[in-house]
Design a protein around this motif. Structure first.
Motif, short mmCIF file in Angstrom:
data_model
loop_
_atom_site.label_atom_id
_atom_site.label_comp_id
_atom_site.label_asym_id
_atom_site.label_seq_id
_atom_site.Cartn_x
_atom_site.Cartn_y
_atom_site.Cartn_z
N LEU A 41 -120.55 -76.73 -38.92
CA LEU A 41 -119.13 -76.82 -39.28
C LEU A 41 -118.90 -77.93 -40.31
O LEU A 41 -118.04 -77.82 -41.18
CB LEU A 41 -118.28 -77.07 -38.03
CG LEU A 41 -118.13 -75.89 -37.08
CD1 LEU A 41 -117.39 -76.31 -35.82
CD2 LEU A 41 -117.39 -74.73 -37.76
N LYS A 42 -119.69 -78.98 -40.20
CA LYS A 42 -119.58 -80.09 -41.15
C LYS A 42 -119.93 -79.62 -42.56
O LYS A 42 -119.21 -79.89 -43.53
CB LYS A 42 -120.51 -81.22 -40.71
CG LYS A 42 -120.56 -82.38 -41.71
CD LYS A 42 -121.59 -83.41 -41.27
CE LYS A 42 -121.74 -84.52 -42.33
NZ LYS A 42 -122.80 -85.49 -41.93
N HIS A 43 -121.04 -78.89 -42.67
CA HIS A 43 -121.45 -78.37 -43.98
C HIS A 43 -120.48 -77.30 -44.47
O HIS A 43 -120.23 -77.19 -45.68
CB HIS A 43 -122.87 -77.81 -43.90
CG HIS A 43 -123.93 -78.83 -43.55
ND1 HIS A 43 -124.07 -80.00 -44.26
CD2 HIS A 43 -124.89 -78.86 -42.58
CE1 HIS A 43 -125.07 -80.72 -43.74
NE2 HIS A 43 -125.57 -80.04 -42.72
N TRP A 44 -119.97 -76.53 -43.55
CA TRP A 44 -118.99 -75.49 -43.89
C TRP A 44 -117.75 -76.12 -44.52
O TRP A 44 -117.23 -75.62 -45.52
CB TRP A 44 -118.64 -74.69 -42.64
CG TRP A 44 -117.45 -73.77 -42.76
CD1 TRP A 44 -116.31 -73.79 -42.02
CD2 TRP A 44 -117.30 -72.66 -43.67
NE1 TRP A 44 -115.45 -72.81 -42.40
CE2 TRP A 44 -116.03 -72.08 -43.43
CE3 TRP A 44 -118.08 -72.13 -44.69
CZ2 TRP A 44 -115.54 -71.00 -44.13
CZ3 TRP A 44 -117.60 -71.04 -45.39
CH2 TRP A 44 -116.35 -70.48 -45.12
N LYS A 45 -117.30 -77.22 -43.97
CA LYS A 45 -116.14 -77.92 -44.50
C LYS A 45 -116.43 -78.44 -45.91
O LYS A 45 -115.57 -78.39 -46.81
CB LYS A 45 -115.74 -79.08 -43.58
CG LYS A 45 -114.47 -79.79 -44.01
CD LYS A 45 -114.09 -80.89 -43.04
CE LYS A 45 -112.82 -81.60 -43.50
NZ LYS A 45 -112.44 -82.71 -42.56
N GLU A 46 -117.65 -78.95 -46.11
CA GLU A 46 -118.04 -79.43 -47.44
C GLU A 46 -118.01 -78.28 -48.46
O GLU A 46 -117.59 -78.46 -49.61
CB GLU A 46 -119.45 -80.03 -47.38
CG GLU A 46 -119.57 -81.29 -46.53
CD GLU A 46 -119.25 -82.54 -47.32
OE1 GLU A 46 -118.89 -82.43 -48.51
OE2 GLU A 46 -119.36 -83.64 -46.75
N MET A 47 -118.43 -77.11 -48.02
CA MET A 47 -118.44 -75.94 -48.90
C MET A 47 -117.01 -75.54 -49.27
O MET A 47 -116.72 -75.23 -50.44
CB MET A 47 -119.14 -74.75 -48.21
CG MET A 47 -120.64 -74.90 -48.11
SD MET A 47 -121.39 -73.49 -47.23
CE MET A 47 -120.94 -72.12 -48.30
N ARG A 100 -121.08 -68.36 -50.14
CA ARG A 100 -121.66 -69.27 -51.13
C ARG A 100 -120.54 -70.06 -51.81
O ARG A 100 -119.40 -69.62 -51.87
CB ARG A 100 -122.41 -68.50 -52.22
CG ARG A 100 -123.66 -67.77 -51.78
CD ARG A 100 -124.35 -67.16 -52.99
NE ARG A 100 -125.48 -66.32 -52.65
CZ ARG A 100 -126.70 -66.77 -52.39
NH1 ARG A 100 -126.93 -68.08 -52.44
NH2 ARG A 100 -127.67 -65.95 -52.08
N CYS A 101 -120.90 -71.20 -52.38
CA CYS A 101 -119.96 -71.98 -53.18
C CYS A 101 -119.95 -71.42 -54.60
O CYS A 101 -121.00 -71.05 -55.14
CB CYS A 101 -120.38 -73.45 -53.23
SG CYS A 101 -119.62 -74.46 -51.96
#
Length: 364
Positions: A44-50, A82-83
């Motif tokens: 979820l942390k990485h998802w928020k960064e994306m 994907r970003c």
């Protein structure tokens, strides 16, 4: 994005920063990613960064957690999100991360109430993934109906390959009359009824077939032939002057139907003059004293043929009492005082080969 968050929280998706080439190799060999078992919190942390599109977030993607040992390799933890910081043509820079086709399609189909999804057979290996996404998302199921792709000779159907012609300026755009797009073929003269009839005739077959353009244009001719107005034209670069010695002077006119079998199409004025133009190819076939027929006028006899610096000119005489048209050459003509029209000629196909095949790699 709410569905993606749901997948992550329920352990059906995870964040991964594995390089593209390495990810491809791992999927081919069935090797699990080092991040596959990361905690929900980390994902979820990485998802928020994306979502925020940060430099760190751009390194990550979200993958579905399926089965890395599946015999169908496209089902081995495919990428779902994907970003992409490229401004969207509608939403601009509002979103920084976008769903991939495999994740977006089944969700959108279900939410929009699609009962049966019509998909070409190249997606057949992904049908199981389509159903898996809908099941894990907890949304209504959609039935899938496979059908074969339509392939046409001398035609590239792939949008990615057609994009090459557009980017290189080899065509006017996506509506170029040589393109197999709906706008392209309709600009070329195809009618909606003909296109509908052609597609309905194909049916939902799953057998791959290669069709010829002749069939669709034949159907189109049946549609336009009863309603198309008839006009005559002579190429300016291939015109030959015919002087009719006993032709009308001053010019005479006659109102005739634009379509002999359908008067509802309208009327046109046909002008008869002493000097007319005929096609050069027709003129070359005529001989002195030969009788020929001027279309919708009458029979005419060649009195003289002259050639000056490669330019051909004829002199003729009308035969108003001769009504025998059976064995004569039929010649199209227009009066010398004509209307100039510019015709844009395009080649029939972009590709000269009937079918494009992948080049076989030579074995070393």
């Amino acid at each position: 994005m709410k569905f993606m968050e749901k997948f992550i929280k329920e352990g059906n998706a995870y964040a991964d920063d594995t390089p593209k080439d390495l990810m491809k190799e791992e999927r081919t060999k069935g090797i699990e990613s080092k991040h596959r078992e990361d905690s929900v919190e980390d994902n979820l942390k990485h998802w928020k960064e994306m979502i925020e599109g940060t430099p760190e977030g751009q390194k990550w993607c979200i993958r579905g957690k399926l089965n890395m040992k599946d015999k169908v390799k496209c089902l081995r933890d495919p990428v779902f999100f994907r970003c992409n910081l490229t401004p969207h043509h509608r939403t601009g820079t509002k979103y920084k991360a976008y769903p991939c086709y495999d994740f977006a399609c089944p969700i959108i189909d279900s939410l929009e109430g699609v009962s049966h999804a019509m998909r070409t057979i190249e997606y057949r290996d992904r049908n199981a993934l389509y159903k898996w996404v809908q099941e894990k998302a907890g949304i209504p199921k959609t039935e899938i109906q496979d059908f074969s792709r339509l392939s046409l000779v001398n035609t590239v159907m792939s949008k990615r390959k057609l994009q090459y012609f557009v980017d290189k300026g080899l065509v006017e755009g996506w509506n170029d009359p040589r393109f197999p797009t709906v706008q392209g073929i309709m600009r070329r003269g195809l009618t909606v009824p003909a296109l509908t009839e052609f597609m309905l005739e194909q049916g939902a077959s799953q057998n791959t077939n290669l069709m010829s353009w002749d069939k669709i244009w034949s159907m189109n001719k049946k549609v336009i032939d009863p309603i198309a107005p008839r006009y005559s034209a002579i190429s300016k670069t291939a015109a030959c002057e015919l002087l009719i010695e006993n032709g009308p002077e001053p010019p005479q006119s006659l109102t005739v139907p634009l379509h002999q079998k359908n008067e509802a199409v309208g009327k046109k004025t046909l002008w008869f003059t002493k000097k007319v133009l005929i096609e050069l190819d027709d003129a070359k076939l005529l001989k002195p004293e030969e009788k020929f027929t001027l279309y919708k006028w009458g029979n005419c006899k060649v009195k003289d043929i002259k050639e000056d610096n490669g330019k051909l000119s004829l002199t003729g005489e009308l035969l108003p009492d001769d009504k025998d048209f059976k064995l004569t050459k039929k010649v199209t003509w227009i009066p010398v005082s004509y209307t100039h029209l510019r015709a844009h000629e395009t080649s029939l196909h972009l590709v000269c080969r009937l079918l494009l095949e992948k080049k076989k790699k030579k074995k070393k």
